[in-house]
Design an enzyme around this catalytic site. Structure first.
Site, PDB file in Angstrom:
ATOM      1  N   GLY A   1      -2.306  -1.672  -7.538  1.00 15.41           N
ATOM      2  CA  GLY A   1      -1.304  -2.741  -7.536  1.00 15.41           C
ATOM      3  C   GLY A   1      -1.447  -4.011  -8.682  1.00 15.41           C
ATOM      4  O   GLY A   1      -2.433  -4.599  -8.738  1.00 15.41           O
TER       5      GLY A   1
ATOM      6  N   HIS B   1       0.733  -1.308   0.012  1.00 16.81           N
ATOM      7  CA  HIS B   1       0.012  -0.051   0.034  1.00 16.81           C
ATOM      8  C   HIS B   1       1.058   1.289  -0.048  1.00 16.81           C
ATOM      9  O   HIS B   1       0.530   2.337  -0.721  1.00 16.81           O
ATOM     10  CB  HIS B   1      -0.927   0.163   1.180  1.00 16.81           C
ATOM     11  CG  HIS B   1      -1.842  -0.984   1.370  1.00 16.81           C
ATOM     12  ND1 HIS B   1      -1.734  -2.020   2.391  1.00 16.81           N
ATOM     13  CD2 HIS B   1      -3.041  -1.422   0.666  1.00 16.81           C
ATOM     14  CE1 HIS B   1      -2.798  -2.964   2.301  1.00 16.81           C
ATOM     15  NE2 HIS B   1      -3.583  -2.594   1.232  1.00 16.81           N
TER      16      HIS B   1
ATOM     17  N   LYS C   1      -0.445  -6.713  -8.037  1.00 13.79           N
ATOM     18  CA  LYS C   1      -0.636  -7.746  -7.071  1.00 13.79           C
ATOM     19  C   LYS C   1      -2.030  -8.293  -7.420  1.00 13.79           C
ATOM     20  O   LYS C   1      -2.504  -9.547  -7.463  1.00 13.79           O
ATOM     21  CB  LYS C   1      -0.675  -7.238  -5.834  1.00 13.79           C
ATOM     22  CG  LYS C   1      -1.271  -8.139  -4.607  1.00 13.79           C
ATOM     23  CD  LYS C   1      -0.734  -9.416  -4.258  1.00 13.79           C
ATOM     24  CE  LYS C   1      -1.460 -10.164  -3.285  1.00 13.79           C
ATOM     25  NZ  LYS C   1      -2.785 -10.082  -3.057  1.00 13.79           N
TER      26      LYS C   1
HETATM   27  P1  AMP Z   1      -6.409  -3.773  -0.910  1.00 10.99           P
HETATM   28  O1  AMP Z   1      -6.239  -2.897   0.716  1.00 10.99           O
HETATM   29  O2  AMP Z   1      -5.509  -5.117  -0.517  1.00 10.99           O
HETATM   30  O3  AMP Z   1      -7.622  -3.762  -1.489  1.00 10.99           O
HETATM   31  O4  AMP Z   1      -5.201  -3.126  -1.687  1.00 10.99           O
HETATM   32  C1  AMP Z   1      -5.393  -1.839  -2.130  1.00 10.99           C
HETATM   33  C2  AMP Z   1      -4.513  -1.526  -3.283  1.00 10.99           C
HETATM   34  O5  AMP Z   1      -3.208  -1.895  -2.837  1.00 10.99           O
HETATM   35  C3  AMP Z   1      -4.632  -2.382  -4.579  1.00 10.99           C
HETATM   36  O6  AMP Z   1      -4.611  -1.662  -5.681  1.00 10.99           O
HETATM   37  C4  AMP Z   1      -3.805  -3.440  -4.160  1.00 10.99           C
HETATM   38  O7  AMP Z   1      -3.618  -4.016  -5.971  1.00 10.99           O
HETATM   39  C5  AMP Z   1      -2.709  -2.777  -3.732  1.00 10.99           C
HETATM   40  N1  AMP Z   1      -1.591  -3.850  -3.297  1.00 10.99           N
HETATM   41  C6  AMP Z   1      -1.851  -4.895  -2.493  1.00 10.99           C
HETATM   42  N2  AMP Z   1      -1.063  -5.598  -1.928  1.00 10.99           N
HETATM   43  C7  AMP Z   1       0.100  -5.158  -2.745  1.00 10.99           C
HETATM   44  C8  AMP Z   1       1.634  -5.513  -3.001  1.00 10.99           C
HETATM   45  N3  AMP Z   1       1.845  -6.677  -2.434  1.00 10.99           N
HETATM   46  N4  AMP Z   1       2.231  -4.805  -3.847  1.00 10.99           N
HETATM   47  C9  AMP Z   1       1.679  -3.826  -4.596  1.00 10.99           C
HETATM   48  N5  AMP Z   1       0.355  -3.254  -4.386  1.00 10.99           N
HETATM   49  C10 AMP Z   1      -0.405  -3.930  -3.485  1.00 10.99           C
END
Ligand code: AMP
Length: 300
Positions: A150, A40, A152
């Site tokens: 991300g 994040h 990911k």
């Molecule tokens: P989330 O809080 O899991 O919904 O993720 C929020 C944002 O962070 C999304 O755009 C995800 O793709 C990105 N994200 C989550 N994990 C990672 C990671 N390990 N590396 C890069 N971006 C990430």
């Protein structure tokens, strides 16, 4: 350090954004579900670099969870998140309540069709509809010039790009590389669910992707050969139960037999009750001008 403001209401968020736009500021937006980790933070740092005003949203979106999924247990730590977001230079942390985003008479959803059907769409058929609905709402509220996601969550990134294109949105969608733990495991808020032995076993997910990369770099074009090798790595780990493992066209997300252009090697697996996803985007050396070799999409 800049002072960060926490905004809880849509009205205040819209007022902040329209004032920023009126002053000619570039608004960069990073949507999240919180429980921050370096993944994040890498998005937020990129956001800080790309614009004048950095807005991060923290909202655990109920519509992207199926009834049997982990909405209730999803990890949360608002105080820690607020501090981490402030430290990387966020201007606004937008953290609305569920009732603010979904009043009781809510009945409108945004559905992107083809790219959501395969991969995670098979085991989570209502997931992407929830994602696109909330991202559409957030874009309307925050009115960003640039939004950062991300790789990911690769299928999510492709889906948001498709939505932005299809609906002629003027936001620029930027994808950022996956941030990993020292042993290669992709960072995820859900990693906190893992028991110690599951955490150890989870390393094999990345190892299998590394194996795929080695073979691809040697020029192997048959998807079945690559998947066999990956399965060899994964099967040596009895705690891993695969949901899917596929090699897909990096734009359409349709499975391919022969690797000719850019592909994503994508997998989802259960370790105990925890479902993890990871992927490798392989940009074919012979097709350097393919659309996904440019990081940004939508309209500038
Ligand atoms: P989330 O809080 O899991 O919904 O993720 C929020 C944002 O962070 C999304 O755009 C995800 O793709 C990105 N994200 C989550 N994990 C990672 C990671 N390990 N590396 C890069 N971006 C990430």
């Amino acid at each position: 350090m800049r002072k960060m403001e926490v905004i809880k209401t849509i009205k205040e968020m819209k007022a902040f954004s329209s004032q920023g736009r009126a002053m000619g500021k570039t608004i960069v937006f990073v949507p999240t579900m919180g429980f921050f980790h370096e993944g994040h933070l890498s998005l937020m740092r990129e956001g800080r670099r790309r614009g004048d005003l950095l807005v991060v949203s923290l909202f655990v979106n109920p519509t992207q969870f199926a009834p049997h999924e982990d909405l209730k247990n999803y990890p949360r730590d608002f105080v820690r998140d607020r501090q981490m977001a402030e430290e990387v230079g966020t201007d606004i942390l937008f953290a609305p309540d569920v009732e603010e985003m979904y009043p009781s008479d809510h009945q409108t959803y945004v559905q992107v069709e083809k790219v959501t059907r395969n991969l995670c769409g098979r085991s989570r058929p209502t997931h992407f509809r929830g994602v696109t609905t909330v991202v559409m709402m957030l874009f309307e509220i925050v009115t960003p010039h640039v939004a950062i996601f991300g790789e990911k969550d690769y299928q999510q990134l492709v889906t948001i790009r498709q939505m932005a294109r299809d609906l002629h949105m003027s936001v620029q969608v930027v994808g950022m590389p996956t941030v990993r733990e020292a042993d290669g495991l992709a960072m995820s808020s859900r990693n906190t669910y893992l028991l110690p032995e599951e955490r150890k076993a989870a390393r094999s997910l990345y190892r299998s992707l590394q194996r795929a990369k080695e073979i691809l770099q040697k020029g192997e074009q048959r998807a079945s050969r690559i998947l066999d090798e990956m399965n060899g790595v994964l099967q040596s780990e009895p705690l891993i139960r695969m949901d899917y493992i596929q090699i897909c066209d990096a734009c359409t997300l349709q499975e391919v037999d022969l690797i000719e252009g850019d592909v994503v090697v994508a997998l989802a697996a259960y370790l105990g009750k925890t479902r993890l996803i990871d992927n490798l985007v392989y940009r074919s050396p012979s097709r350097a001008s393919h659309p996904i070799s440019q990081k940004d999409s939508a309209k500038d």
